[in-house]
Scaffold this active site. Structure first.
Site, short mmCIF file in Angstrom:
data_model
loop_
_atom_site.label_atom_id
_atom_site.label_comp_id
_atom_site.label_asym_id
_atom_site.label_seq_id
_atom_site.Cartn_x
_atom_site.Cartn_y
_atom_site.Cartn_z
N GLU A 1 -16.52 -15.89 20.87
CA GLU A 1 -16.63 -14.98 22.63
C GLU A 1 -18.13 -13.96 23.00
OE1 GLU A 1 -12.41 -13.62 22.78
OE2 GLU A 1 -12.13 -15.64 23.15
N LYS B 1 -1.84 -17.21 22.54
CA LYS B 1 -3.47 -17.17 21.02
C LYS B 1 -2.67 -16.17 20.05
CE LYS B 1 -7.51 -15.53 21.74
NZ LYS B 1 -8.49 -16.30 22.50
N ASP C 1 -13.15 -20.57 27.87
CA ASP C 1 -12.36 -19.71 27.25
C ASP C 1 -11.34 -19.77 27.03
OD1 ASP C 1 -13.13 -16.40 28.62
OD2 ASP C 1 -11.86 -17.10 26.72
N ASP D 1 -16.16 -6.26 23.75
CA ASP D 1 -14.73 -7.42 24.22
C ASP D 1 -13.47 -7.19 24.03
OD1 ASP D 1 -15.11 -11.61 24.01
OD2 ASP D 1 -13.55 -10.26 24.65
#
Lengths: 655, 169
Positions: free
Chosen positions: A193, A97, A35, A215
């Site tokens: 995800e 990210k 992850d 999420d």
């Protein structure tokens, strides 16, 4: 038949192919799940059908902060890098990210880095003497996770499943895949995800029904609606925002703190301090309805209530709810038809978010699997399946989150693949030529829902070459746009009259070319051995440095109180400190440094425990919550002051 | 989108417009499970590429079978008329003069409608698009491919009109 403006583009031949590595036989049970989060990353294993577990470090933490520090002689990842963040902000990269697959113009949030765009669409960060792409920085995080996994497996891993936000576009996904390659990983698949979370929950519950996955991570928001049936996980629709997350809540609260402190033009240090204080306050406000926030760098000591925090984040929270309603509509599902809604990501702990989710989906959300770990679990399960283990497979049918289109005359987009189409999927278009001289053409592919190409996200320009010379409108070039299971695009072309495959050169709008990635992969292979050793040593130095400072400061402050520290015990602590100093001075290898740290921690533990008890007792004897928080905040500001002491204990040795 | 496959054959369904939704879903899951590229993750590049193509065909077919308009259009295509082609013999039939004049008329009504009159106009054209689809489906069952094609062409004009009307709003 759409007619595209063509031009003669010369004679170079390059073929765009899916990465064709020679396949070595798979090693079952050696797949790892990663992850790769904005704030924290995790690696998990679920070998040969076992239940997934997240790999933890020596202090029991599975979360690896997605932070990379570039020192002159080593690169650190995780907590060791985090320790250096306040004092060396220009050498320490966090939340990388948010920069993946983006250009300079896309960066619209505050950050302490110096960014450059050497060539349009290729962002680089200046880190000390180096100029790095976000892809290289992410590769360091992946490399550290890979090492953690291989330490547990005792042998090299076979491949990895790396998760990406469902709403990531092609450039962001490609960047993630490239980072994986540079880190020396065989990337089996990029997994969305929410789908990963559904996999972890679904298999856990004997998988049947309709689920929504909400999420909210540090930097991205995804909402997916899935149907689980007979071992098939089918995403019906997905939506979200790849630039909205818990980090934005922190920033909103930080702005509130800056306003309260009356700081109109905050320095970089003040911005960072405000952000870190805001994050800590946000977490406290999950349990408390008000909290004291002290930020010495702003000269601020104030009470912040949960209501004030909620007011500041309401607009952001509502954005997520709008995306939820649209996605339910796209899926053709009403909230009452859902069998459950799953919460994923640390930011879903915020009470207002939970309340909004329950209200929107008309049911209490599920969060029994740790929202921080659930995505890594799902990735580990799929990695195990793809490694060829005997585990019963689950089929994951995912979708492309954004429509794919071609730019045609006048800048208008012709959609060729609609959003939420199940992948893999292909589209074909036939093009023709304007004149006999034309032997090539350029196709501009974009992603998004808008009418005009300039309002969509540019993906790449594909240059077709070697079209045979034919009279105008006689050439029939059939172009196939293929999205694979990772939602990555490959373009191939064939001239129908002659049946000849055309060569296609890919020019991604954001990101590295294939050659640049290859070069970085080769470089990292060369340095793999040295990097590992020097990283270990540097990390051990930083960890030891932290403990040395903590113990010394405690001794200075309360070491003179015999009820907290008997003189005989103090002597043993001093001896342990001396050994630690010696190890640091001798520039010892990682082993000796770790031993010294472990010894010092063990010997000073009773002293630390007594101090803690003293603080708690002081807190509990009839004091108000206000006073306890006050006292704890005092401790906190003391810790912040201490953090400022680290520089002389870490970093490169002077010659 | 790919229109060179026969989704009915792929899904083993009779070639007619009416389909049992449950059957389509069940077949889709079976086919997807068997054809997903993840199943061949350890195989050669060529094998994996074939799997991606196979899965793509299944997904394209699924999309067609779930949409009544796409279903009608593909049935007409399988019977010999390609609505995306301008070929005089096998391509989309030209709308009649009368129909084109009607469309011009509708455009004028759109201009004159203003925000107050727009919703009523939109509903009217939505009804006409529905009616065109129904007529096409009836023509397909009756074996009259030509008539079906004409109705589907009309439906496309109405669809385009509705999309433009959206931007007027």
């Amino acid at each position: 038949m759409p007619e595209i403006d063509l031009k003669d583009t010369g004679a170079l031949f390059q073929i765009a192919e899916p990465t064709s590595q020679v396949r070595a036989p798979r090693r079952p049970g050696r797949g790892i799940g990663i992850d790769l989060g904005t704030t924290n990353s995790l690696v998990a294993l679920a070998p040969n059908g076992a239940a997934p577990h997240v790999l933890k470090d020596t202090s029991g933490s599975g979360l690896v902060p997605s932070i990379v520090a570039y020192l002159d002689d080593a690169i650190l990842v995780g907590r060791a890098a985090q320790a250096l963040q306040l004092e060396h902000p220009e050498r320490v990269i966090s939340s990388v990210k948010r920069f993946m697959g983006r250009g300079l113009a896309d960066i619209d949030f505050t950050h302490p880095y110096h960014l450059v765009e050497d060539s349009p669409g290729l962002l680089r960060l200046d880190v000390g003497p180096k100029r790095l792409t976000p892809i290289e920085v992410s590769a360091e995080i992946l490399r550290a996770l890979k090492q953690r996994a291989e330490a547990e497996l005792g042998e090299p891993c076979d491949g990895a499943v790396i998760t990406v936000p469902a709403y990531f576009d092609d450039a962001q996904r490609q960047a993630t895949r490239d980072a994986g390659r540079i880190a020396g990983l065989n990337v089996y698949r990029l997994l969305a995800e929410p789908t990963a979370a559904a996999l972890a929950y679904g298999l856990d519950r004997g998988g049947e029904g309709l689920f929504a996955v909400y999420d909210l991570g540090g930097g991205t928001f995804d909402i997916s609606v899935l149907r689980l049936h007979a071992g098939v996980f089918q995403v019906l629709a997905t939506g979200g925002d790849s630039a909205l997350g818990g980090d934005d809540f922190d920033r909103a609260l930080a702005r509130h703190l800056l306003d309260r402190a009356g700081v109109a033009e905050p320095s970089r240090l003040q911005l960072e301090a405000a952000r870190l204080a805001a994050r800590a306050a946000k977490e406290r406000l999950t349990e408390e309805t008000s909290t004291i926030v002290r930020v010495p760098a702003l000269g601020l000591a104030a009470e912040v209530t949960r209501a004030e925090f909620e007011a500041r984040i309401e607009a952001l929270a509502q954005r997520t709810i709008r995306a939820c309603r649209q996605t339910l509509k796209d899926a053709g599902v009403r909230p009452t038809e859902l069998d459950g809604v799953v919460l994923v990501g640390g930011s879903t702990r915020v009470p207002r978010i939970r309340a909004l989710v329950a209200e929107t989906f008309k049911k209490e959300p599920l969060a029994d699997i740790d929202p921080d770990e659930v995505v890594a679990w799902g990735a580990a399960i799929q990695a195990d399946i793809l490694s060829g283990s005997a585990r019963e497979g689950a089929t994951l049918l995912d979708v492309v989150p954004l429509s794919l289109g071609l730019e045609t005359m006048g800048g208008i987009v012709e959609k060729i693949i609609p959003r939420n189409a199940t992948i893999p999927i292909a589209a074909r278009q036939v093009f023709t030529n304007y004149s006999e001289q034309q032997t090539g053409m350029v196709i501009h592919v974009v992603q998004g829902e808008r009418e005009l190409a300039r309002d969509c996200r540019s993906l790449a320009r594909f240059e077709l070459k070697g079209i045979p010379r034919l009279p105008p409108s006689m050439a029939r070039v059939e172009v196939t746009f293929q999205l694979d299971a990772d939602a990555l695009l490959t373009v191939t072309a064939r001239e129908l009259m002659t049946g000849v495959r055309q060569s296609v050169e890919v020019k991604p709008t954001y990101g590295l070319s294939e050659e640049e990635v290859d070069r970085l992969v080769m470089e990292s292979l060369d340095h793999a051995g040295e990097d590992y050793a020097s990283r270990n040593t540097a990390e051990a130095r930083v960890e030891l440095g932290r403990v040395l400072l903590a113990v010394r400061t405690a001794l200075a402050e309360v070491g003179h109180l015999p009820e907290l520290l008997p003189p005989a015990e103090r002597a043993t602590i001093e001896a342990a400190l001396a050994e630690a100093d010696a190890a640091m001075a001798a520039d010892a290898p990682a082993d000796r440094l770790s031993k010294a740290r472990a010894a010092l921690e063990k010997i000073s533990e009773p002293f630390a425990r007594r101090r803690m008890e003293r603080a708690l007792l002081a807190g509990m004897s009839g004091k108000s919550l206000h006073d306890i928080e006050s006292a704890l905040a005092d401790d906190e500001s003391l810790r912040e002051k201490r953090a400022g002491h680290s520089p002389e204990l870490v970093g490169p040795k002077e010659p | 989108m790919q229109a060179d496959i026969d989704p009915f054959e792929l899904f083993d369904l009779p070639r007619r417009h009416a389909v049992a939704r449950d059957l389509v879903e069940a077949r889709y899951l079976e086919l997807s499970k068997a054809a997903h590229p993840d199943n061949v993750a350890g195989e050669s590049v060529a094998e994996r590429r074939r799997a991606v193509e196979r899965a793509s065909r299944i997904n394209a077919a699924y999309r067609i079978l779930r949409d009544p308009v796409l279903r009608a259009e593909v049935l007409v295509k399988l019977a010999g008329v390609d609505l995306d082609s301008s070929d005089p013999q096998h391509g989309a039939p030209h709308p009649t003069q009368a129909f084109l004049l009607e469309m011009i008329d509708l455009r004028e009504r759109l201009e004159d409608a203003g925000p107050a009159g727009l919703p009523a106009l939109q509903r009217e054209i939505e009804d006409r698009a529905e009616a065109a689809l129904d007529a096409a489906v009836a023509a397909i069952s009756g074996g009259d491919t030509r008539a079906a094609a004409e109705h589907l062409v009309a439906r496309r004009y109405f669809q385009r009109f509705l999309e433009e009307a959206e931007h007027h709003a």
